[in-house]
Scaffold this active site. Structure first.
Site, PDB file in Angstrom:
ATOM      1  CG  ASP A  92       2.417  -2.405  -5.844  1.00  0.00           C
ATOM      2  OD1 ASP A  92       1.491  -1.576  -5.964  1.00  0.00           O
ATOM      3  OD2 ASP A  92       3.514  -2.140  -5.323  1.00  0.00           O
ATOM      4  CD  GLU A 156       2.138   3.198  -2.975  1.00  0.00           C
ATOM      5  OE1 GLU A 156       2.352   4.217  -2.308  1.00  0.00           O
ATOM      6  OE2 GLU A 156       2.142   2.041  -2.480  1.00  0.00           O
TER       7      GLU A 156
END
Length: 451
Positions: A92, A156
């Protein structure tokens, strides 16, 4: 690069690495599904799962984590009785901010001035490619000498803790002798560095209310308590005159005893405008690696365009507090909330809410894994000794893994050196750094297997 077979293999794989990184960067995998389609993150997760299967990983799985995102897991068995190493990255990314302000499209990997530009190129899709390159180089030589687990996190950057909670619910899944977190970076390009400490963090939202509704500033201004002014006062109380963070009860005088960070280099890395002073006291390393740091991330108030002559009835802000190793993030949260409440002026109503938290981390740099990495980096970076640096940012998963597997050694390396400008416009990765660190990781796995 040297003439050893691992280095030669990695060099030959760099065109493929660029192609793969371009494919991965193209996914707009921002794990905020109010802003970006969930299908983009799912596409990236499936790309990683397919890549792991291609490399011979078994038990490849898309893990549905409690925050509504997916992490990708795979296991590559090594020789009988071999040690197990967990390789971590996240796919991400941060939103690109103002896409029009990028020199090239943020989700289109573009080569310019010897670097590859694109959101996630360094943080941390490049880290996943680094892991793949290292494993391919070993497979092409004498084989991978350890059992390898790969985990690629899907949220994250959002700090929502999905993988942490999943790992706590499935403690056997990520168990390993050593864990390599590929989400930090060298102190500067060409200087091999492991990150030995991470600051923790807490996020607190503060709401200040003073009136039942906004009032005409001409009719009531001067006596009516302005909530926005009250909020500004309380936020200002979080800093001393020199800009040092001042939270009541929170120590701010720790010192960093590792790698030095010269002020002029920091000014250059941070792109501080000419004539603007740095804030805080102590060395730069003290300030960014060993001491707390508060940042006001956002304020809800009327924008300048369209603002009316009104006394504001309510205002709120989001405050981040980075906490150094040795400070419990939960205790720091309580101190921050108490400070905000105590320093709100004029009897204004104030409420605070914690919305995120992560503990600080300190590695054991005397462990065998660090010796194996130092030897590997000496080969990948000829003439350079491995350095130890801190990191001002937080990787909450580190502490989860340290708690779950107290005997495991944890190393932090990666591609996010200062020129990478992670989280900012025009993020990029140095392909030379990707190549060298991939060699270093491959040699580390070989050294660690026989240590």
């Amino acid at each position: 690069m040297s003439s050893n077979p691992v280095a030669e293999t990695v060099a030959s794989l760099m065109p493929r690495a660029r192609t793969e990184l371009a494919e991965l960067v193209a996914f707009q995998s921002v794990a905020d599904f109010d802003q970006y389609p969930k299908s983009e993150s799912e596409g990236a997760a499936n790309w990683i799962a397919d890549a792991l299967r291609t490399e011979g990983f078994t038990d490849v799985a898309l893990l549905d984590t409690p925050d509504g995102t997916q992490s990708v897991y795979g296991y590559l068995p090594g020789p009988a009785g071999a040690k197990t190493v967990l390789l971590y990255a996240h796919y991400d990314v941060q939103p690109p901010l103002d896409e029009a302000a990028w020199t090239s499209p943020p989700f289109e990997l573009t080569e310019r001035d010897g670097r590859w530009y694109g959101r996630g190129a360094a943080d941390c899709k490049g880290g996943l490619i680094m892991h793949l390159l290292a494993l391919r180089a070993l497979k092409a030589d004498a084989g991978v000498p350890v059992n390898v687990k790969v985990i690629a996190e899907g949220s994250e950057e959002q700090g929502t803790g999905g993988l942490e909670r999943y790992a706590e619910e499935h403690p056997e899944l990520l168990a390993a002798d050593t864990i390599v977190i590929g989400d930090t970076g060298n102190f500067r390009v060409g200087l091999p560095t492991v990150t030995s400490t991470l600051r923790g963090m807490t996020l607190v939202r503060i709401q200040v209310d003073t009136l039942e509704g906004n009032l005409h500033s001409g009719q009531f201004g001067g006596a009516a308590p302005d909530a926005l002014a009250a909020l500004i006062r309380v936020l200002d109380s979080l800093r001393a005159e020199d800009g040092s963070t001042t939270v009541d009860g929170l120590s701010g005088d720790s010192v960093w005893d590792g790698l030095a960070y010269e002020e002029e280099q920091f000014r250059k890395d941070a792109k501080v405008l000419d004539g603007v002073e740095l804030i805080g006291s102590g060395t730069v390393a003290d300030r960014i690696w060993a001491r707390p740091a508060v940042t006001v991330l956002g304020i809800d108030c009327p924008p300048v365009v369209g603002a009316t002559p009104s006394v504001q009835a309510g205002a709120r802000a989001l405050v981040s507090l980075r906490v150094p190793p040795g400070v419990d993030a939960g205790e720091a949260t309580k101190l921050l909330q108490a400070h905000l409440e105590a320093h709100t002026p004029w009897g204004a109503r104030v409420s605070t809410e914690q919305i995120g938290q992560g503990q600080a981390f300190r590695a054991d740099t005397t462990s065998p894994a660090y010796r194996a990495m130092a030897d590997a980096m000496a080969v990948a970076y000829p003439g350079q000794d491995m350095q130890y640096a801190g990191q001002g940012g937080s990787i909450p998963l580190c502490n989860t893994l340290a708690a779950l597997y107290p005997q495991a050694e944890i190393l932090l390396i990666g591609l996010s050196e200062p020129e990478a400008q992670i989280h900012a416009l025009n993020e990029s990765v140095s392909p030379e750094e990707l190549e060298r660190l991939s060699v270093a990781e491959a040699l580390f796995l070989r050294n660690y297997a026989t240590d």
